[in-house]
Motif scaffolding. Structure first.
Motif, short mmCIF file in Angstrom:
data_model
loop_
_atom_site.label_atom_id
_atom_site.label_comp_id
_atom_site.label_asym_id
_atom_site.label_seq_id
_atom_site.Cartn_x
_atom_site.Cartn_y
_atom_site.Cartn_z
N PHE A 138 0.90 -1.11 0.04
CA PHE A 138 0.09 0.08 -0.03
C PHE A 138 0.83 1.35 -0.03
N ILE A 139 0.68 2.02 -0.74
CA ILE A 139 1.13 3.66 -0.91
C ILE A 139 0.28 4.34 -0.45
N GLY A 140 0.28 4.85 0.99
CA GLY A 140 -0.95 5.41 1.48
C GLY A 140 -1.86 4.54 1.64
N ARG A 141 -3.04 5.00 1.01
CA ARG A 141 -4.09 4.02 1.30
C ARG A 141 -4.64 3.50 -0.26
N LYS A 142 -3.75 3.56 -0.87
CA LYS A 142 -3.82 2.67 -2.18
C LYS A 142 -3.02 1.87 -2.44
N PRO A 143 -3.76 0.68 -3.14
CA PRO A 143 -2.74 -0.46 -3.22
C PRO A 143 -1.85 -0.58 -4.70
N ASN A 144 -0.79 -1.07 -4.32
CA ASN A 144 0.28 -0.88 -5.33
C ASN A 144 0.87 -2.29 -5.66
N THR A 145 0.66 -2.80 -7.00
CA THR A 145 1.36 -4.11 -7.23
C THR A 145 2.59 -3.60 -8.35
N ARG A 146 3.76 -4.22 -8.00
CA ARG A 146 5.00 -4.08 -8.94
C ARG A 146 5.45 -5.36 -9.05
N TYR A 147 5.95 -5.25 -10.19
CA TYR A 147 6.80 -6.57 -10.72
C TYR A 147 8.01 -6.44 -11.29
N SER A 148 8.86 -7.49 -10.88
CA SER A 148 10.38 -7.46 -11.28
C SER A 148 10.57 -8.76 -11.85
N ALA A 149 11.61 -8.79 -12.71
CA ALA A 149 12.18 -10.15 -13.38
C ALA A 149 13.03 -10.85 -12.48
N THR A 150 12.89 -12.10 -12.27
CA THR A 150 13.81 -13.10 -11.36
C THR A 150 14.87 -13.25 -12.12
N VAL A 151 15.78 -13.86 -11.42
CA VAL A 151 17.19 -14.13 -12.06
C VAL A 151 16.82 -15.31 -13.03
N LEU A 152 15.88 -16.30 -12.87
CA LEU A 152 15.44 -17.44 -13.71
C LEU A 152 14.91 -16.74 -14.99
N GLY A 153 13.83 -15.85 -14.67
CA GLY A 153 13.31 -14.94 -15.78
C GLY A 153 14.13 -14.34 -16.94
N LYS A 154 15.22 -13.60 -16.32
CA LYS A 154 15.93 -12.97 -17.08
C LYS A 154 16.88 -13.81 -17.83
N ALA A 155 17.31 -15.20 -17.55
CA ALA A 155 18.22 -15.93 -17.88
C ALA A 155 17.37 -16.53 -19.26
N GLU A 156 15.98 -17.06 -18.71
CA GLU A 156 15.38 -17.60 -19.82
C GLU A 156 14.77 -16.59 -20.97
N PHE A 157 14.43 -15.62 -20.65
CA PHE A 157 14.12 -14.68 -21.64
C PHE A 157 15.33 -14.13 -22.52
N LYS A 158 16.71 -14.17 -22.14
CA LYS A 158 17.85 -13.97 -22.93
C LYS A 158 18.06 -15.16 -23.80
N LYS A 159 17.86 -16.44 -23.15
CA LYS A 159 17.88 -17.60 -24.17
C LYS A 159 16.61 -17.45 -25.26
#
Length: 98
Positions: free
Chosen positions: A64-85
């Motif tokens: 929550f940022i203040g009273r607002k919900p916030n969803t954030r995403y990041s690439a995992t190490v596995l995700g980065k490796a698989e995407f590069k391949k």
């Protein structure tokens, strides 16, 4: 070995390809940023992020940022490796067809 062996089915949709492309060059992106950059609906984005989360290619953080919900995403190490391949496999496929 087939030239399509490293093409990853998890990235076979343009929205998932877009999500990963954004996360490869940004430490993280929130839901609104992804939605705006990809010009998709809430439901469409939610289903594609869920698919990438299910295979552990992205990490989802809800807060929550203040009273607002916030969803954030990041690439995992596995995700980065698989995407590069995946990208390398696409490049090889393109070079083979030239």
């Amino acid at each position: 070995m087939s030239i399509i062996n490293n093409i990853n089915k998890a990235f076979d949709h343009r929205i998932r390809l877009g999500i990963m492309s954004i996360l490869m060059v940004n430490e993280y992106a929130d839901f609104k940023m992804l939605k705006d950059l990809l010009s998709v609906t809430d439901g469409n984005l939610a289903s594609h992020t869920k698919a990438l989360e299910k295979v552990a290619y992205i990490k989802v953080e809800k807060q929550f940022i203040g009273r607002k919900p916030n969803t954030r995403y990041s690439a995992t190490v596995l995700g980065k490796a698989e995407f590069k391949k995946h990208i390398e496999a696409l490049e090889k496929l393109i070079k083979k067809s030239e």
